[in-house]
Enzyme design. Sequence first.
Site, PDB file in Angstrom:
ATOM      1  N   ASN A 145      -3.368 -46.961   2.285  1.00 11.39           N
ATOM      2  CA  ASN A 145      -4.541 -46.748   1.452  1.00 11.39           C
ATOM      3  C   ASN A 145      -4.964 -45.285   1.546  1.00 11.39           C
ATOM      4  O   ASN A 145      -5.288 -44.835   2.638  1.00 11.39           O
ATOM      5  CB  ASN A 145      -5.670 -47.663   1.942  1.00 11.39           C
ATOM      6  CG  ASN A 145      -6.843 -47.666   0.994  1.00 11.39           C
ATOM      7  OD1 ASN A 145      -6.747 -47.157  -0.117  1.00 11.39           O
ATOM      8  ND2 ASN A 145      -7.957 -48.224   1.438  1.00 11.39           N
ATOM      9  N   HIS A 168      -6.034 -35.291  10.283  1.00 14.23           N
ATOM     10  CA  HIS A 168      -6.241 -36.705   9.894  1.00 14.23           C
ATOM     11  C   HIS A 168      -5.238 -37.631  10.574  1.00 14.23           C
ATOM     12  O   HIS A 168      -4.154 -37.876  10.055  1.00 14.23           O
ATOM     13  CB  HIS A 168      -6.129 -36.841   8.374  1.00 14.23           C
ATOM     14  CG  HIS A 168      -6.589 -38.165   7.864  1.00 14.23           C
ATOM     15  ND1 HIS A 168      -7.252 -38.316   6.672  1.00 14.23           N
ATOM     16  CD2 HIS A 168      -6.489 -39.414   8.383  1.00 14.23           C
ATOM     17  CE1 HIS A 168      -7.531 -39.593   6.479  1.00 14.23           C
ATOM     18  NE2 HIS A 168      -7.064 -40.288   7.512  1.00 14.23           N
ATOM     19  N   HIS A 177     -12.936 -40.369   2.823  1.00 16.48           N
ATOM     20  CA  HIS A 177     -11.994 -41.350   2.273  1.00 16.48           C
ATOM     21  C   HIS A 177     -12.670 -41.867   1.020  1.00 16.48           C
ATOM     22  O   HIS A 177     -13.701 -42.531   1.102  1.00 16.48           O
ATOM     23  CB  HIS A 177     -11.783 -42.457   3.319  1.00 16.48           C
ATOM     24  CG  HIS A 177     -11.063 -43.664   2.808  1.00 16.48           C
ATOM     25  ND1 HIS A 177      -9.829 -44.034   3.282  1.00 16.48           N
ATOM     26  CD2 HIS A 177     -11.398 -44.599   1.882  1.00 16.48           C
ATOM     27  CE1 HIS A 177      -9.436 -45.142   2.671  1.00 16.48           C
ATOM     28  NE2 HIS A 177     -10.372 -45.511   1.815  1.00 16.48           N
ATOM     29  N   ARG A 191      -6.544 -44.971  17.508  1.00  9.66           N
ATOM     30  CA  ARG A 191      -6.837 -46.397  17.802  1.00  9.66           C
ATOM     31  C   ARG A 191      -7.585 -46.664  19.096  1.00  9.66           C
ATOM     32  O   ARG A 191      -8.011 -47.789  19.319  1.00  9.66           O
ATOM     33  CB  ARG A 191      -5.554 -47.238  17.818  1.00  9.66           C
ATOM     34  CG  ARG A 191      -4.702 -47.126  16.566  1.00  9.66           C
ATOM     35  CD  ARG A 191      -5.475 -47.531  15.338  1.00  9.66           C
ATOM     36  NE  ARG A 191      -4.596 -47.591  14.156  1.00  9.66           N
ATOM     37  CZ  ARG A 191      -5.046 -47.513  12.924  1.00  9.66           C
ATOM     38  NH1 ARG A 191      -6.338 -47.360  12.674  1.00  9.66           N
ATOM     39  NH2 ARG A 191      -4.219 -47.570  11.905  1.00  9.66           N
ATOM     40  N   ASP A 197      -2.318 -38.632   7.985  1.00  9.67           N
ATOM     41  CA  ASP A 197      -2.945 -39.963   8.014  1.00  9.67           C
ATOM     42  C   ASP A 197      -2.102 -40.927   8.862  1.00  9.67           C
ATOM     43  O   ASP A 197      -1.906 -42.094   8.487  1.00  9.67           O
ATOM     44  CB  ASP A 197      -3.184 -40.530   6.614  1.00  9.67           C
ATOM     45  CG  ASP A 197      -4.194 -41.679   6.615  1.00  9.67           C
ATOM     46  OD1 ASP A 197      -4.798 -41.958   7.680  1.00  9.67           O
ATOM     47  OD2 ASP A 197      -4.381 -42.304   5.551  1.00  9.67           O
ATOM     48  N   ASP A 204     -13.755 -42.490   7.566  1.00  2.00           N
ATOM     49  CA  ASP A 204     -12.409 -42.796   7.050  1.00  2.00           C
ATOM     50  C   ASP A 204     -11.994 -44.235   7.317  1.00  2.00           C
ATOM     51  O   ASP A 204     -12.235 -44.788   8.392  1.00  2.00           O
ATOM     52  CB  ASP A 204     -11.349 -41.862   7.631  1.00  2.00           C
ATOM     53  CG  ASP A 204      -9.979 -42.156   7.020  1.00  2.00           C
ATOM     54  OD1 ASP A 204      -9.892 -42.167   5.787  1.00  2.00           O
ATOM     55  OD2 ASP A 204      -9.028 -42.430   7.775  1.00  2.00           O
ATOM     56  N   ASN A 214     -12.464 -44.869  13.070  1.00  2.00           N
ATOM     57  CA  ASN A 214     -12.463 -46.324  12.824  1.00  2.00           C
ATOM     58  C   ASN A 214     -11.857 -47.056  14.023  1.00  2.00           C
ATOM     59  O   ASN A 214     -10.795 -47.650  13.957  1.00  2.00           O
ATOM     60  CB  ASN A 214     -11.773 -46.698  11.509  1.00  2.00           C
ATOM     61  CG  ASN A 214     -10.349 -46.198  11.395  1.00  2.00           C
ATOM     62  OD1 ASN A 214      -9.915 -45.316  12.135  1.00  2.00           O
ATOM     63  ND2 ASN A 214      -9.602 -46.764  10.473  1.00  2.00           N
ATOM     64  N   HIS A 265      -5.013 -41.380  13.230  1.00  2.00           N
ATOM     65  CA  HIS A 265      -5.702 -42.514  13.860  1.00  2.00           C
ATOM     66  C   HIS A 265      -5.078 -42.756  15.228  1.00  2.00           C
ATOM     67  O   HIS A 265      -3.887 -43.036  15.317  1.00  2.00           O
ATOM     68  CB  HIS A 265      -5.575 -43.762  12.983  1.00  2.00           C
ATOM     69  CG  HIS A 265      -6.237 -43.610  11.647  1.00  2.00           C
ATOM     70  ND1 HIS A 265      -7.516 -44.023  11.398  1.00  2.00           N
ATOM     71  CD2 HIS A 265      -5.803 -43.038  10.486  1.00  2.00           C
ATOM     72  CE1 HIS A 265      -7.846 -43.747  10.136  1.00  2.00           C
ATOM     73  NE2 HIS A 265      -6.813 -43.139   9.566  1.00  2.00           N
TER      74      HIS A 265
HETATM   75  O1  DOR Z   1      -3.662 -46.521   5.120  1.00  5.30           O
HETATM   76  C1  DOR Z   1      -4.683 -46.371   5.751  1.00  5.30           C
HETATM   77  N1  DOR Z   1      -4.777 -46.678   7.058  1.00  5.30           N
HETATM   78  N2  DOR Z   1      -5.747 -45.888   5.115  1.00  5.30           N
HETATM   79  C2  DOR Z   1      -6.933 -45.849   5.689  1.00  5.30           C
HETATM   80  O2  DOR Z   1      -7.836 -45.405   5.062  1.00  5.30           O
HETATM   81  C3  DOR Z   1      -7.137 -46.354   7.054  1.00  5.30           C
HETATM   82  C4  DOR Z   1      -5.912 -46.307   7.818  1.00  5.30           C
HETATM   83  C5  DOR Z   1      -5.973 -47.111   9.075  1.00  5.30           C
HETATM   84  O3  DOR Z   1      -6.921 -46.957   9.840  1.00  5.30           O
HETATM   85  O4  DOR Z   1      -5.047 -47.888   9.344  1.00  5.30           O
HETATM   86 ZN    ZN Z   2      -8.463 -42.964   4.604  1.00  6.75          ZN
HETATM   87 ZN    ZN Z   3      -6.970 -42.318   7.654  1.00  7.21          ZN
END
Ligand code: DOR
Ligand code: ZN
Ligand code: ZN
Length: 428
Positions: A278, A60, A179, A64, A305, A152, A94, A62
Amino acid sequence: MKLLLKNTRTLTENGEFEACDVLIVENMVQTISSFIEIEDVDRIIDCQERLLVPGFIDVHIHLREPGGEHKETIKTGTKAAARGGFTTVCAMPNTNPVPDKLETVQQLLERIKNDALVRVLPYAAITKGLKGEELTNIDQLSKLDIFGFTDDGVGIQAADAMYRAMQLAAQNGKAIVAHCEDNSIVYGGVVHDGAVSKRLDLPGIPSLSESVQIARDVLLAEATGCHYHVCHVSTKESVRVIRDAKKAGIKVTAEVTPHHLLLSEDAIEQDDANFKMNPPLRSKEDQDALLEGLLEGTIDFIATDHAPHSSDEKAQGMLHAPFGIVGLETAFPLLYTYLVKQNKITLKQLVDWLTIKPASIFGLPYGKLAANVVADLTLIDVEREMNIDKHTFYSKGKNTPFHNWNVTGVPVLTICDGEIVYEEDFHV
Ligand code: DOR
Ligand code: ZN
Ligand code: ZN
């Protein structure tokens, strides 16, 4: 290419240290033995009794890219991963565009092939544009090199969409990774709905917004036989729902982040968006329930995350800054220092939660240190002390609540697919 690691210490099944030499040929571990001496190697590294473990796996993160390159790129994110000891990371969808159809997933795979320093397994979206409405072509996308399906960043609001997605994912042998957040009970919250929201007079996110959706989804997983994986569990009620679902034989697995294990809402002293993520940091009882859930196996493993954002974005304060904190470069040192060294968990448990547990749950052939297995390896100096300095991160994201924390236990060498991808100048 032949690489000989001399004088490492590995962990036995019982969690004891064992002195080992390890020979890597091409991208595979060829031999692990108490003493290896051969002439024709390209390089010998004296590991000075440091701890050798399988490369960490983070399902998990990101990255970007595409679309958010000011926050992170595949290059910078995987450099950060390598520094943190991670050799396999799974990238969340995302991004802009969202990997929700053949072309965008193929383009993403191409970027990864060109730029990634460690193994990146991307997710495809469950719904088009992560909008929660129209499903992606799960049959078609399952044939590509994707890790699983997730939206997510947002919860899937309609039970019907989740139900059909699980049916299709199950038919294709893929997991639905969720999520969990019911938007109708979030009420514009930015921190946990509890002591901190009252103290700082900020809108709160009720625990129920997470647990209600998990409760719905475990029933859908039961009905469909789908492997349902819960992202970043944050509340005690969620732990209970998952525990009960596992007892009922439902194919549910779950992850917890380092920050939810190490912090509660009490850590938020002021309006500082480096503590905004989150799901949010919850109460002390929730924090304790997460560790208990991990220890008893209700929660299966740890995932960071890693969610980089720019300093400008994070400077907007709790109300307006985006959710998320970085995690790749601090995960092991923090967990080792504040859980292992405090005798709350063992070193073996921590290593397993970062390697073989996620690997075996998702059927990956990595996460173990053995002959004839791909050489994904991390060498750790468990005695090394470090002050976490966000300015030194390889990640573009400096958004961490752990800046200035003192830690012990630092990855110093990372090998992915037989290649050295991070090396600190430790052996001079
Ligand atoms: O804290 C978070 N950041 N929770 C998420 O679900 C998305 C993530 C993000 O993409 O920044
Ligand atoms: Zn999430
Ligand atoms: Zn996430």
